[in-house]
Design a protein around this motif. Structure first.
Motif, PDB file in Angstrom:
ATOM      1  N   ALA A 397       0.830  -1.212   0.000  1.00 45.23           N
ATOM      2  CA  ALA A 397       0.000   0.000   0.000  1.00 45.23           C
ATOM      3  C   ALA A 397       0.865   1.263   0.000  1.00 45.23           C
ATOM      4  CB  ALA A 397      -0.933  -0.001   1.212  1.00 45.23           C
ATOM      5  N   GLU A 398       2.029   1.154   0.663  1.00 40.85           N
ATOM      6  CA  GLU A 398       2.939   2.307   0.719  1.00 40.85           C
ATOM      7  C   GLU A 398       3.486   2.616  -0.687  1.00 40.85           C
ATOM      8  OE1 GLU A 398       6.878   2.233   2.872  1.00 40.85           O
ATOM      9  OE2 GLU A 398       5.508   2.757   4.509  1.00 40.85           O
ATOM     10  N   VAL A 399       3.851   1.561  -1.404  1.00 42.56           N
ATOM     11  CA  VAL A 399       4.375   1.740  -2.770  1.00 42.56           C
ATOM     12  C   VAL A 399       3.269   2.309  -3.662  1.00 42.56           C
ATOM     13  CG1 VAL A 399       5.503   0.600  -4.723  1.00 42.56           C
ATOM     14  CG2 VAL A 399       5.917  -0.228  -2.394  1.00 42.56           C
ATOM     15  N   GLU A 400       2.037   1.822  -3.454  1.00 47.39           N
ATOM     16  CA  GLU A 400       0.911   2.320  -4.261  1.00 47.39           C
ATOM     17  C   GLU A 400       0.702   3.810  -4.014  1.00 47.39           C
ATOM     18  OE1 GLU A 400      -2.150  -0.374  -2.940  1.00 47.39           O
ATOM     19  OE2 GLU A 400      -1.787  -1.736  -4.625  1.00 47.39           O
ATOM     20  N   ALA A 401       0.783   4.204  -2.723  1.00 50.26           N
ATOM     21  CA  ALA A 401       0.560   5.615  -2.384  1.00 50.26           C
ATOM     22  C   ALA A 401       1.680   6.489  -2.946  1.00 50.26           C
ATOM     23  CB  ALA A 401       0.465   5.768  -0.870  1.00 50.26           C
ATOM     24  N   ASP A 402       2.912   5.987  -2.868  1.00 48.39           N
ATOM     25  CA  ASP A 402       4.060   6.802  -3.313  1.00 48.39           C
ATOM     26  C   ASP A 402       4.133   6.922  -4.831  1.00 48.39           C
ATOM     27  OD1 ASP A 402       4.762   7.180  -0.728  1.00 48.39           O
ATOM     28  OD2 ASP A 402       6.421   5.752  -0.703  1.00 48.39           O
ATOM     29  N   TYR A 403       3.717   5.863  -5.536  1.00 48.40           N
ATOM     30  CA  TYR A 403       3.954   5.859  -6.993  1.00 48.40           C
ATOM     31  C   TYR A 403       2.682   5.773  -7.836  1.00 48.40           C
ATOM     32  CZ  TYR A 403       8.759   5.368  -5.536  1.00 48.40           C
ATOM     33  OH  TYR A 403       9.968   5.587  -4.945  1.00 48.40           O
ATOM     34  N   GLY A 404       1.522   5.771  -7.170  1.00 49.24           N
ATOM     35  CA  GLY A 404       0.264   5.785  -7.918  1.00 49.24           C
ATOM     36  C   GLY A 404       0.056   4.553  -8.781  1.00 49.24           C
ATOM     37  N   ILE A 405       0.393   3.397  -8.266  1.00 50.83           N
ATOM     38  CA  ILE A 405       0.178   2.163  -9.045  1.00 50.83           C
ATOM     39  C   ILE A 405      -0.719   1.209  -8.252  1.00 50.83           C
ATOM     40  CG2 ILE A 405       2.392   2.218 -10.275  1.00 50.83           C
ATOM     41  CD1 ILE A 405       3.344   0.045  -8.156  1.00 50.83           C
ATOM     42  N   ASP A 406      -1.261   0.226  -8.953  1.00 50.02           N
ATOM     43  CA  ASP A 406      -1.917  -0.887  -8.276  1.00 50.02           C
ATOM     44  C   ASP A 406      -0.848  -1.981  -8.185  1.00 50.02           C
ATOM     45  OD1 ASP A 406      -3.081  -3.451  -8.003  1.00 50.02           O
ATOM     46  OD2 ASP A 406      -5.044  -2.630  -8.566  1.00 50.02           O
ATOM     47  N   PHE A 407      -0.354  -2.242  -6.971  1.00 48.30           N
ATOM     48  CA  PHE A 407       0.831  -3.089  -6.794  1.00 48.30           C
ATOM     49  C   PHE A 407       0.643  -4.470  -7.428  1.00 48.30           C
ATOM     50  CE2 PHE A 407       3.726  -5.975  -4.711  1.00 48.30           C
ATOM     51  CZ  PHE A 407       4.889  -5.246  -4.587  1.00 48.30           C
ATOM     52  N   ASN A 408      -0.498  -5.115  -7.115  1.00 45.15           N
ATOM     53  CA  ASN A 408      -0.697  -6.489  -7.609  1.00 45.15           C
ATOM     54  C   ASN A 408      -0.748  -6.534  -9.128  1.00 45.15           C
ATOM     55  OD1 ASN A 408      -1.049  -6.691  -4.896  1.00 45.15           O
ATOM     56  ND2 ASN A 408      -2.719  -8.179  -5.008  1.00 45.15           N
ATOM     57  N   ASP A 409      -1.323  -5.482  -9.698  1.00 46.56           N
ATOM     58  CA  ASP A 409      -1.435  -5.430 -11.137  1.00 46.56           C
ATOM     59  C   ASP A 409      -0.062  -5.127 -11.766  1.00 46.56           C
ATOM     60  OD1 ASP A 409      -2.928  -5.499 -13.480  1.00 46.56           O
ATOM     61  OD2 ASP A 409      -2.846  -3.301 -13.592  1.00 46.56           O
ATOM     62  N   TYR A 410       0.649  -4.154 -11.178  1.00 41.44           N
ATOM     63  CA  TYR A 410       1.941  -3.724 -11.713  1.00 41.44           C
ATOM     64  C   TYR A 410       2.961  -4.866 -11.652  1.00 41.44           C
ATOM     65  CZ  TYR A 410       5.718  -0.437 -12.755  1.00 41.44           C
ATOM     66  OH  TYR A 410       6.762   0.228 -13.343  1.00 41.44           O
ATOM     67  N   PHE A 411       2.925  -5.593 -10.510  1.00 39.51           N
ATOM     68  CA  PHE A 411       3.899  -6.668 -10.317  1.00 39.51           C
ATOM     69  C   PHE A 411       3.245  -8.041 -10.468  1.00 39.51           C
ATOM     70  CE2 PHE A 411       6.192  -3.236  -7.926  1.00 39.51           C
ATOM     71  CZ  PHE A 411       7.352  -3.239  -8.690  1.00 39.51           C
ATOM     72  N   ARG A 412       2.394  -8.145 -11.488  1.00 39.34           N
ATOM     73  CA  ARG A 412       1.669  -9.416 -11.688  1.00 39.34           C
ATOM     74  C   ARG A 412       2.629 -10.613 -11.704  1.00 39.34           C
ATOM     75  NH1 ARG A 412      -1.000  -8.569 -16.659  1.00 39.34           N
ATOM     76  NH2 ARG A 412      -1.309  -6.470 -15.904  1.00 39.34           N
TER      77      ARG A 412
END
Ligand code: SF4
Length: 469
Positions: A397-412
């Motif tokens: 969630a921290e990475v999502e907040a900092d970089y505006g990504i959906d983590f699970n989707d970005y790092f599928r």
């Protein structure tokens, strides 16, 4: 929170079977992307643009100074160094280094606070007291070094080039941390590697370091050297524990004589076999943990009272080209031949040739050789890798907040690797968050490798890396 549970990694974690299963070659991640991505199309203008952004952002500064000269050759050495007896050569380099200090100070301004400085080599203490004083003075004159209570000022020391008085001088200049190159106390090992220094000499230096109130003393040790055995290294570690350094780095010797010519001078038949090497690593690590040292990660141990161990528990540990540090994220200015800088989102490196370094500075040019500007993806991956390395886990969630990504989707793709690490007992999952288990901390590089976009290509090209354990 995913901070360290407990602190010390238990002795039983270091066993040969575990090491065999997870000991793969991989980068050390003092940077991401690693230096293999640096390229020579990176221009002076790219660098100056990064400096302009850095000056606008005004992050604190950190300085690394490379002093490449050594008096004699240690046969195992893989550093960028020059063996010389010539005082003129050393003096000349210092003069050019001072030119670079002035050049860099003009770029960054003299008012930005510098919170960290490290002098490495080579052998910085091969320089005499007058030259060391002059160099500190020149840096202090051109950069705003914060006072010694707030700053982290360290220097690598070859014990053969220093005595108590010189150690006192370094403390007087402002250094508050020292790192002593010990490697091994066994006289037979010392002869074989061409680096002879007595235990008594080190004991005297330790006494002096304590009386001068250095904040932290580190010992560098190496395992995998000729004539080492579990028994001999255990004896060295006993002596190390008795001397009580605050930090210990236990490095793996990688024998690559085809790449580092001097390694061919080592008696190859006396190198410990792979199994013996693993047994040495297990025994030495267990011994240190039994003595109360905390495993910080990536070859590093520290007393629980040391700032590194404390910072790890508080989740404020950082990692840069100087290894683990408590220094907050800073822009790093590398000074000297081959030195690496991190300015805003750019890594860059000075030329590795002393002749070229001096000639460029003579012409008033920058000694820049190569660099790389981080892409948006590099920054996200770097944040993930540094979170595992320094904070022992990851909060998506921290990475999502900092970089505006959906983590699970970005790092599928990487998600399945994470699930595998959970299955292998290297990670624990709590909701969406991951925490390294004590065993996972031992092989954290392996977890980071899953997020390294460039690694598969490097592996394909047959690039050689040190092993993760
Ligand atoms: S003193 Fe350090 S840098 Fe110099 S040769 Fe020995 S190990 Fe290498």
């Amino acid at each position: 929170m995913y901070l360290v549970k407990g602190g010390a990694t238990r002795p039983s974690l270091w066993d040969s079977e575990f090491i065999r299963q997870h000991d793969v070659p991989g980068p050390r991640y003092t940077s991401y992307p690693t230096a293999l991505q640096f390229h020579e199309e990176f221009t002076r203008q790219d660098y100056l643009d990064a400096v302009a952004r850095s000056n606008a952002g005004r992050k604190p500064l950190s300085i690394y100074v490379h002093l490449p000269f050594c008096q004699s050759l240690c046969y195992y050495c893989a550093c960028n160094k020059v063996i010389t007896q010539s005082e003129d050569k050393k003096r000349q380099y210092l003069d050019y280094l001072i030119k670079e200090i002035k050049q860099k100070a003009a770029e960054f301004g003299t008012d930005r606070p510098v919170f960290q400085m490290h002098w490495g080599g080579g052998t910085p203490t091969y320089y005499g007291e007058a030259e060391l004083t002059e160099l500190w003075y020149q840096i202090g004159r051109h950069f705003h070094l914060v006072d010694s209570d707030r700053g982290e000022y360290s220097i690598e020391i070859d014990p053969r080039t220093i005595n108590s008085d010189k150690l006192g001088l370094l403390k007087g200049l402002g250094f508050n941390r020292i790192s002593l190159g010990i490697q091994d106390f066994d006289p037979r090992v010392q002869q074989a590697i061409n680096r002879v220094q007595s235990t008594e000499q080190i004991a005297e230096l330790m006494q002096a370091a304590r009386s001068y109130q250095y904040r932290s003393v580190n010992f560098d040790l190496i395992y995998g050297l000729p004539y080492q055995s579990v028994r001999s290294v255990t004896t060295t570690i006993e002596q190390v524990i008795a001397l009580s350094p605050d930090r210990i780095s236990l490095f793996n010797y990688a024998h690559l004589p085809e790449r580092f010519k001097s390694q061919g001078l080592l008696p190859e038949e006396a190198l410990p076999a792979a199994d013996e090497k693993l047994a040495i690593l297990c025994a030495a690590s267990n011994q240190l943990v039994d003595a109360g040292y905390v495993y910080i990660g990536m070859d590093h141990f520290a007393k629980p009272s040391d700032e590194l161990a404390q910072a790890q528990v508080r989740g404020v540990l950082h990692r840069n080209f100087q290894g683990y540090t408590t220094c907050k994220e800073a822009d790093l200015i590398g000074l000297g031949v081959s030195a690496i800088s991190l300015i805003d989102n750019v890594y860059c490196q000075n030329t590795k040739s002393i002749t070229e370094y001096q000639s460029l500075l003579e012409q008033g040019q920058s000694p820049l050789l190569a660099g790389v500007a981080l892409t948006g993806d590099d920054e996200i991956r770097r944040a993930v890798i540094m979170s595992f390395l320094c904070r022992n886990g990851l909060e998506p969630a921290e990475v999502e907040a900092d970089y505006g990504i959906d983590f699970n989707d970005y790092f599928r793709c990487e998600m399945s690797a994470l699930a595998g690490f959970v299955e292998q007992g290297l990670l624990e999952q709590e909701g969406r968050d991951y925490q390294l288990t004590p065993r996972g901390r031992l092989v954290v590089r392996k977890i980071c490798m899953a997020f390294d976009l460039y690694l598969p290509e490097h592996m394909k090209q047959g690039r050689r890396f040190s092993r993760v354990l």
